[in-house]
Design an enzyme around this catalytic site. Structure first.
Site: not given
Lengths: 351, 351
Positions: B63, B234
């Site tokens: 990410e 998450d």
């Protein structure tokens, strides 16, 4: 306590990138870059493609350009700040990273300011190889800034041009370019106007830096059979060509979703037909079809080209001294014991 | 030919990050980080907010998390690969960059594996400071992996807990945690089950690593008045709490657009009411309203927290030897003369 090899990421500084280019020779670098891009364009469909992630501000833009082929992941950080030159800074600076998709661990960090200039030139020449008229050997280079010599050398190394006709609104830029291309083997011609520059040119490259709708090439300047390589129009509001030229041209682009926003074709209807360059390179679509056709490569720069450039660097530095190891990743003996690693480092540094 | 100062970017290696933490003391670092996050949460509205840009693969995710406050731009590169530990690698590694928005030039490159553990702990403690019941001094820590000690130390430094009750499905992880927290001033209790761990706890922190819908906390384990700090859920498909707990709780999140996809609340209807933590911190919304209320911080980690952490590091390294200069940016004397810089470097290296 030295970091383990898992913690270390090879880093190519600007200094080492320059050494690498001299070590291999710039022609070899440009050809190898074009080969890596061509390879990746042939397998275009398997890439994870997203438009760049841009953060705009009054002074410019900062962008992240990620992509992945499923085995490697790459991204480039690049800024574009046209007013930077006033304070002695580069308009565009960049760095990039390559990571292993299976583990997420970075495997290369490198400067990309120089590398981007090299890959942009290699990309332009690769497009021209597929689109320019047969036997093209004269290029007009309009805009003699930081990209101009790289473009000229790539067209020489990959397409085989022997003459560049230079024009810039600022004669100092042209002089710099003439000076830098001395000894390149290219015949270099200073021109007093864009009209003069395009005379007899088979390839016309435009690369100017203003962030505004500009008309560097007007309709009457472009004759039949020419290949246009439009580099400078690469963000919303920044174009270089008169719309009439676009309407007379067969237009080739990297990634339509991005080019329609950032390229010359932002001036056209959103459904104006364009051909994707990867389709030409992989034989799925035709490039130039007649000698009299005007072909236009509306170049904006796409993440896959940077990915190819990163792959090139990763391969090229193997066995050379042109990288250094960066202690970028925390690597505790037990992956769950990050805190213990921190604690033990205190004991060592106090000892 | 040494690079000019414009070419150089301060770099904080893992080694130097550890030195910086020991130099300042971990309590000071955690408090300073919480202060920087609190400052940025108070001016939440002026940040450029986009959900993270994720590249998913069978083994995990890579990410990029960018944000900007208009003066500085920051991003973090972070991976999440749950199976990495099997080959002795970290599940999560990260690095980050801060740049000057006005010029686009990077001003800091730093490791962020350690820094993320520190900022995540500081964020949890900051949330607990605003949400936990008055006088909270016992925390259950379920999941004793890489985050556990950081979470415990931050709750100690910022909320004032004096006891942690540890549980992990793997007793080796708990032993590591007990060992690492010896000398911290915390009373550390080994527990044989999650049920035992939550006994008498005012704060319950869950931080487990499986990428699957798991139920670390079931409904009957959570009594009234407790503050839950849910760290482990998450990403899509990864949750730790029974939905019934969520329905009994007042839920606080960082950035709803992201948390509804990645957090515990992905198990709820998309319009289930949540409160944004920045609103509590800036006094626009109420936090805990009664002593018997269950408060839940559904933490997924947001780019602004990394931005705060990068700001902290940039300030903290001033005047210390804990950074080195990286030759990351090409800096020709004349910004338009990138090619000339390359040429001249050959002349120098041949000399």
């Amino acid at each position: 306590m030295t970091p383990s090899s898992k913690a270390l990421v090879p880093f190519v500084s600007v200094e080492n990138m320059m050494r690498l280019v001299h070590h291999l020779g710039i022609e070899t670098v440009l050809r190898d870059l074009a080969d890596h891009i061509e390879e990746d364009f042939r397998r275009w469909e398997l890439f994870d493609k997203t438009p760049r992630v841009a953060s705009h501000s009054p002074g410019g833009v900062i962008e992240l350009m990620p992509t992945s082929d499923g085995a490697l992941y790459g991204f480039k950080y690049v800024n574009g700040h046209p007013r930077n030159t006033r304070s002695g800074l580069q308009t565009v600076t960049a760095f990039g990273l390559l990571a292993d998709v299976a583990t997420g661990y970075p495997v290369l960090l490198t400067e990309m300011t120089l590398l981007t200039a090299l890959r942009t030139a290699a990309m332009s020449a690769l497009a021209a190889k597929h689109l320019a008229p047969r036997g093209a050997h004269v290029m007009a280079m309009i805009g003699n800034g930081a990209q101009a010599e790289f473009q000229s050398r790539a067209m020489q190394a990959i397409v085989g041009i022997d003459t560049v006709r230079l024009y810039d609104i600022d004669p100092v830029a042209t002089e710099k370019c003439v000076r830098n291309l001395a000894g390149s083997g290219l015949c270099v011609v200073r021109c007093g106007s864009p009209e003069e520059a395009v005379e007899g040119a088979h390839i016309v490259t435009t690369c100017t830096a203003d962030k505004q709708y500009a008309t560097i090439l007007s309709d009457n300047m472009v004759g039949s059979g020419v290949h246009i390589n439009a580099i400078g129009g690469d963000c919303p509001g920044k174009t270089e060509l008169a719309p009439a030229i676009l309407k007379r041209s067969s237009i080739f682009v990297e990634y339509p979703e991005q080019t329609r926003i950032e390229g010359e074709i932002q001036q056209l209807e959103p459904d104006h037909p364009v051909t994707e360059l990867w389709e030409v390179i992989s034989g799925k679509a035709r490039g130039r079809q007649t000698p009299s056709e005007i072909t236009l490569f509306d170049s904006v720069g796409f993440a896959i080209e940077d990915f190819s450039a990163l792959r090139f660097v990763k391969a090229a530095i193997q066995g050379t001294p042109f990288s250094e190891d960066l202690d970028l990743l925390a690597d505790p003996d037990d992956p769950r014991d990050l805190y213990g690693m921190l604690q033990r480092s205190a004991a060592v540094s106090e000892a």
